[in-house]
Design a protein around this motif. Structure first.
Motif, PDB file in Angstrom:
ATOM      1  N   UNK A   1      -2.612  -9.224   8.669  1.00  0.00           N
ATOM      2  CA  UNK A   1      -2.308  -7.852   9.090  1.00  0.00           C
ATOM      3  C   UNK A   1      -1.822  -7.881  10.532  1.00  0.00           C
ATOM      4  N   UNK A   2      -0.623  -7.375  10.740  1.00  0.00           N
ATOM      5  CA  UNK A   2      -0.047  -7.362  12.085  1.00  0.00           C
ATOM      6  C   UNK A   2       0.093  -5.910  12.516  1.00  0.00           C
ATOM      7  N   UNK A   3      -0.454  -5.594  13.682  1.00  0.00           N
ATOM      8  CA  UNK A   3      -0.342  -4.226  14.193  1.00  0.00           C
ATOM      9  C   UNK A   3       0.461  -4.235  15.501  1.00  0.00           C
TER      10      UNK A   3
ATOM     11  N   UNK B   1      12.342  -2.632  14.090  1.00  0.00           N
ATOM     12  CA  UNK B   1      12.706  -2.631  12.670  1.00  0.00           C
ATOM     13  C   UNK B   1      13.512  -3.907  12.370  1.00  0.00           C
ATOM     14  N   UNK B   2      14.517  -4.176  13.226  1.00  0.00           N
ATOM     15  CA  UNK B   2      15.349  -5.378  13.044  1.00  0.00           C
ATOM     16  C   UNK B   2      14.507  -6.647  13.125  1.00  0.00           C
ATOM     17  N   UNK B   3      13.663  -6.717  14.166  1.00  0.00           N
ATOM     18  CA  UNK B   3      12.895  -7.938  14.404  1.00  0.00           C
ATOM     19  C   UNK B   3      11.902  -8.205  13.267  1.00  0.00           C
ATOM     20  N   UNK B   4      11.157  -7.167  12.874  1.00  0.00           N
ATOM     21  CA  UNK B   4      10.143  -7.402  11.831  1.00  0.00           C
ATOM     22  C   UNK B   4      10.824  -7.808  10.521  1.00  0.00           C
ATOM     23  N   UNK B   5      11.951  -7.174  10.187  1.00  0.00           N
ATOM     24  CA  UNK B   5      12.655  -7.556   8.958  1.00  0.00           C
ATOM     25  C   UNK B   5      13.031  -9.033   9.025  1.00  0.00           C
ATOM     26  N   UNK B   6      13.586  -9.427  10.169  1.00  0.00           N
ATOM     27  CA  UNK B   6      14.039 -10.811  10.354  1.00  0.00           C
ATOM     28  C   UNK B   6      12.859 -11.802  10.270  1.00  0.00           C
ATOM     29  N   UNK B   7      11.764 -11.458  10.967  1.00  0.00           N
ATOM     30  CA  UNK B   7      10.604 -12.362  11.010  1.00  0.00           C
ATOM     31  C   UNK B   7       9.936 -12.460   9.638  1.00  0.00           C
TER      32      UNK B   7
ATOM     33  N   UNK C   1       1.045  -3.687  22.457  1.00  0.00           N
ATOM     34  CA  UNK C   1       0.096  -4.656  21.912  1.00  0.00           C
ATOM     35  C   UNK C   1       0.615  -5.176  20.578  1.00  0.00           C
ATOM     36  N   UNK C   2       0.495  -6.474  20.381  1.00  0.00           N
ATOM     37  CA  UNK C   2       0.840  -7.109  19.096  1.00  0.00           C
ATOM     38  C   UNK C   2      -0.418  -7.819  18.630  1.00  0.00           C
ATOM     39  N   UNK C   3      -0.994  -7.288  17.583  1.00  0.00           N
ATOM     40  CA  UNK C   3      -2.331  -7.726  17.172  1.00  0.00           C
ATOM     41  C   UNK C   3      -2.273  -8.414  15.815  1.00  0.00           C
ATOM     42  N   UNK C   4      -2.970  -9.527  15.690  1.00  0.00           N
ATOM     43  CA  UNK C   4      -3.049 -10.187  14.376  1.00  0.00           C
ATOM     44  C   UNK C   4      -4.494 -10.519  14.028  1.00  0.00           C
ATOM     45  N   UNK C   5      -4.743 -10.812  12.746  1.00  0.00           N
ATOM     46  CA  UNK C   5      -6.096 -11.182  12.320  1.00  0.00           C
ATOM     47  C   UNK C   5      -6.128 -12.660  11.903  1.00  0.00           C
ATOM     48  N   UNK C   6      -5.381 -13.475  12.636  1.00  0.00           N
ATOM     49  CA  UNK C   6      -5.210 -14.883  12.276  1.00  0.00           C
ATOM     50  C   UNK C   6      -6.222 -15.835  12.880  1.00  0.00           C
ATOM     51  N   UNK C   7      -5.772 -17.039  13.145  1.00  0.00           N
ATOM     52  CA  UNK C   7      -6.685 -18.131  13.520  1.00  0.00           C
ATOM     53  C   UNK C   7      -7.280 -18.020  14.931  1.00  0.00           C
TER      54      UNK C   7
ATOM     55  N   UNK D   1       3.211 -11.078   1.886  1.00  0.00           N
ATOM     56  CA  UNK D   1       1.838 -10.570   1.744  1.00  0.00           C
ATOM     57  C   UNK D   1       1.266 -10.036   3.061  1.00  0.00           C
ATOM     58  N   UNK D   2       2.030 -10.159   4.143  1.00  0.00           N
ATOM     59  CA  UNK D   2       1.511  -9.702   5.440  1.00  0.00           C
ATOM     60  C   UNK D   2       1.750  -8.198   5.612  1.00  0.00           C
ATOM     61  N   UNK D   3       0.685  -7.487   5.960  1.00  0.00           N
ATOM     62  CA  UNK D   3       0.785  -6.049   6.155  1.00  0.00           C
ATOM     63  C   UNK D   3       1.258  -5.773   7.585  1.00  0.00           C
ATOM     64  N   UNK D   4       2.171  -4.789   7.718  1.00  0.00           N
ATOM     65  CA  UNK D   4       2.656  -4.417   9.050  1.00  0.00           C
ATOM     66  C   UNK D   4       2.229  -2.981   9.338  1.00  0.00           C
ATOM     67  N   UNK D   5       1.513  -2.781  10.436  1.00  0.00           N
ATOM     68  CA  UNK D   5       1.089  -1.436  10.802  1.00  0.00           C
ATOM     69  C   UNK D   5       1.734  -1.079  12.138  1.00  0.00           C
ATOM     70  N   UNK D   6       2.536  -0.016  12.125  1.00  0.00           N
ATOM     71  CA  UNK D   6       3.201   0.379  13.372  1.00  0.00           C
ATOM     72  C   UNK D   6       2.545   1.637  13.926  1.00  0.00           C
TER      73      UNK D   6
END
Ligand code: ADP
Length: 252
Positions: free
Chosen positions: A168-170, A114-120, A183-189, A128-133
């Protein structure tokens, strides 16, 4: 008798080899230690002059007699100083990891994430980035170091997906008999597969990230911390589709 003799020769040979490996390992550890001390000292020494460059550039920027052209140059100096400061901090972090012992404790992942995602999300203006936990099981490890691992991996996921329309970050964890895997998943480059072997290398950055700020230290720190915990780190990625980074820590 000849079988015994052969056995004896093999055993002597294996022992010799084992000894060589042990000596090499000791040398490697000593080299690591020397590198850590060097990085630590030099980063510290660079900080003081850098602080005065920054302080005086900021003071001059406030000086009314400086024209617009001069201000532009001062801005460049300050941007450069900030980048250097960031790099120094990263190298200092890497050296610190090398020099500290792991203190094993229970790491409360829901709280930490919770702390890390808020900070990042704030740092990268990632509204605009969606976070799915998913499930967030606790880990056994060093609180500060584990926080660093997830900060680096989540920052990368956000940073390297900022160009897609709907990032979207999962993040999800799974406990098996021996390990807890995250797992830390993204739909990026994504990452070109010809770089697969070099992603965790210090200062290595891929060709497709030139326009994005970075130092190439983050994943080297992640690898170092995971190794200190006897854990594992790996990833799967497809260029232009996204990446998933995995970290596994022993349940102990
Ligand atoms: P930095 O992000 O500061 O460049 P890192 O050590 O964290 O350094 O990462 C090294 C390189 O690996 C990055 O420069 C980038 O090319 C690649 N990389 C890391 N994470 C991702 C990701 N989630 N998606 C795409 N590329 C990544």
């Amino acid at each position: 008798a000849s079988v015994l003799r052969v056995r004896e020769i093999i055993i002597t040979d294996v022992n010799k080899k084992a000894n060589e490996v042990r000596l090499l390992n000791e040398k490697l550890q000593a080299a690591y230690e020397e590198l850590d001390t060097f990085s630590y000292t030099i980063s510290h020494d660079l900080r003081t002059p850098l602080t005065s460059i920054k302080t005086y550039a900021e003071l001059m920027l406030k000086n009314k007699s400086i024209d617009d052209n001069g201000k532009k140059m001062l801005d460049r100096i300050l941007t450069g100083a900030d980048k250097m400061n960031f790099l120094i901090k990263e190298i200092l972090n890497l050296a610190r990891v090398g020099r500290s012992d792991v203190i094993f404790e229970t790491v409360s992942m829901p709280l930490l994430l919770k702390d890390i995602t808020t900070e990042v999300w704030t740092a990268f203006k990632a509204d605009n980035a969606e976070l799915v936990l998913g499930q967030l099981p606790d880990l056994k490890g060093d609180n500060t170091m584990i926080a660093q691992v997830f900060t680096n991996l989540i920052s990368n996921a956000v940073k390297y997906s900022s160009m897609v329309e709907k990032p979207k970050i999962e993040i999800f964890g799974d406990v098996n008999t021996e390990e807890t895997v995250y797992a830390i998943k993204d739909n990026g480059m994504g990452i070109d597969n010809r770089y697969y072997d070099r992603v965790f290398e210090l200062f290595k950055r891929m060709d497709n990230v030139k326009d994005i700020d970075g130092t190439g230290v983050g994943l080297a720190i992640v690898k170092r911390i995971v190794e200190k915990h006897n854990g594992r780190v790996w990833f799967e990625s497809k260029l232009n589709y996204g990446s998933t980074f995995y970290v596994a820590f022993k349940n102990r």
